[in-house]
Design an enzyme around this catalytic site. Structure first.
Site, PDB file in Angstrom:
ATOM      1  CG  MET A   1      61.864  88.905 -25.926  1.00 31.59           C
ATOM      2  SD  MET A   1      62.695  89.174 -24.348  1.00 31.59           S
ATOM      3  CE  MET A   1      61.354  89.829 -23.344  1.00 31.59           C
ATOM      4  CG  HIS A   2      60.723  93.975 -26.787  1.00 30.51           C
ATOM      5  ND1 HIS A   2      60.332  93.726 -25.483  1.00 30.51           N
ATOM      6  CD2 HIS A   2      62.086  93.951 -26.774  1.00 30.51           C
ATOM      7  CE1 HIS A   2      61.411  93.586 -24.725  1.00 30.51           C
ATOM      8  NE2 HIS A   2      62.475  93.708 -25.483  1.00 30.51           N
TER       9      HIS A   2
ATOM     10  CG  ASP B   1      65.564  86.963 -27.621  1.00 30.96           C
ATOM     11  OD1 ASP B   1      65.314  87.440 -26.497  1.00 30.96           O
ATOM     12  OD2 ASP B   1      65.834  87.672 -28.611  1.00 30.96           O
TER      13      ASP B   1
END
Length: 312
Positions: A81-82, A240
């Protein structure tokens, strides 16, 4: 028989798995790629490395399994992520992706807190400003690489860049979008208030789907590279840990799990949105439509073990 494919764009590599309709693993493949640290506290990866790994693992699982491409009924995406992926007007990657474990954005986190307000930021995004989230990375590029920011026409997360490469469609979904710190967690939509206060153009962001929704179909060009059939549906997918929750059956109240991947996570499902006003744990939308999850994270779990392995 019908089949499904899951693709996980991780931090150390991409793993692709072909399942039959009973959930049995038929074939799997892994391709690793590097993480670059040009300065202390920085962490970057090349989105093109992810795509090459995705195309390569797809080709491997289809070849090894001998399954007809037309028998694959759908593809799900998960992943780290991110990470900030910026595309220009030609949909080419502008700069390496600043990924989740990068720590350069302390100044930008203070800027976000000042502009939105600490309490209001948690009310909307369910989290305080943190260096891991995408919003602070966007501001860092604007503050430090204004020429790159000026060229940017689309902002994507790692798995959503892979979606674009597979389908030609710009899309994200609620679980991964939650970690950008630009989403109204309760409304499950981009926050006009946060975007306005941070002066980020909403047009830079992709439409938001729920995780099970079809977000595009495999293009002819991607089919030629991967061994898939053109037109194969690609669903929203999940970040995830939200995807891991579905895989482990943590999809109803009272259930939780813990994992050690590159990071370490404790995760609990909830059908009601709960926000810690002190911001001590994350609250994100989860892969189950209309539900959320509460999560605590440490950034150096498996990553620390990998460092030990590589050095000793």
């Amino acid at each position: 028989m019908e089949y499904l494919i899951g693709i996980d764009i991780g931090t150390s590599g991409t793993k692709t798995v072909l399942f039959d309709d009973k959930g049995n693993v038929i074939s799997h493949a892994l391709i690793e790629y590097p993480m670059y640290q040009p300065h202390n506290g920085w962490a970057e990866q090349l989105p093109t490395d992810w795509w090459q790994a995705v195309a390569g693992t797809l080709k491997q699982v289809m070849t090894k399994s001998g399954v007809e491409a037309a028998a694959v009924r759908g593809i799900g995406l998960s992943g780290q992520m991110h990470g900030l992926v910026m595309l220009d007007e030609n949909n080419e990657v502008i700069r390496p992706s600043i990924i989740w474990c990068d720590q350069r954005t302390a100044k930008e986190c203070a800027e976000i807190t000042e502009k939105v307000g600490a309490a209001r930021l948690i009310e909307i995004t369910a989290n305080p400003a943190l260096t891991g989230f995408t919003a602070s990375k966007i501001l860092w590029v604007r503050n430090n690489e204004p020429e790159n920011y000026a060229r940017c026409r689309k902002i994507l997360l790692p798995k959503d860049y892979i979606r674009y490469m597979l389908t030609g469609e710009f899309a994200t979904e609620v679980s991964d979008a939650s970690g950008m710190q630009l989403l109204d967690i309760g409304a499950r939509a981009w926050s006009d208030e946060v975007l306005a206060k941070l002066e980020i153009d909403k047009a830079l962001l992709a439409p938001v789907y729920e995780s099970p929704e079809v977000s595009g179909q495999v293009s002819k060009s991607a089919a030629a590279l991967t061994g898939l059939a053109a037109g194969t549906p690609v669903v929203g997918g999940a970040g995830d840990n939200a995807a891991a929750a579905v895989g482990t059956g943590v999809v109803s109240d009272g259930q939780a799990f813990t994992t050690i991947g590159t990071s370490g996570v404790v995760y609990a499902h909830t059908s009601q949105m709960h926000i810690d006003p002190a911001g001590r744990v994350h609250t994100f939308c989860c892969a189950v439509p209309g539900c959320w999850h509460i999560m605590g994270v440490t950034q150096g779990a498996g990553l620390s073990l990998k460092w030990f392995r590589d050095n000793f």
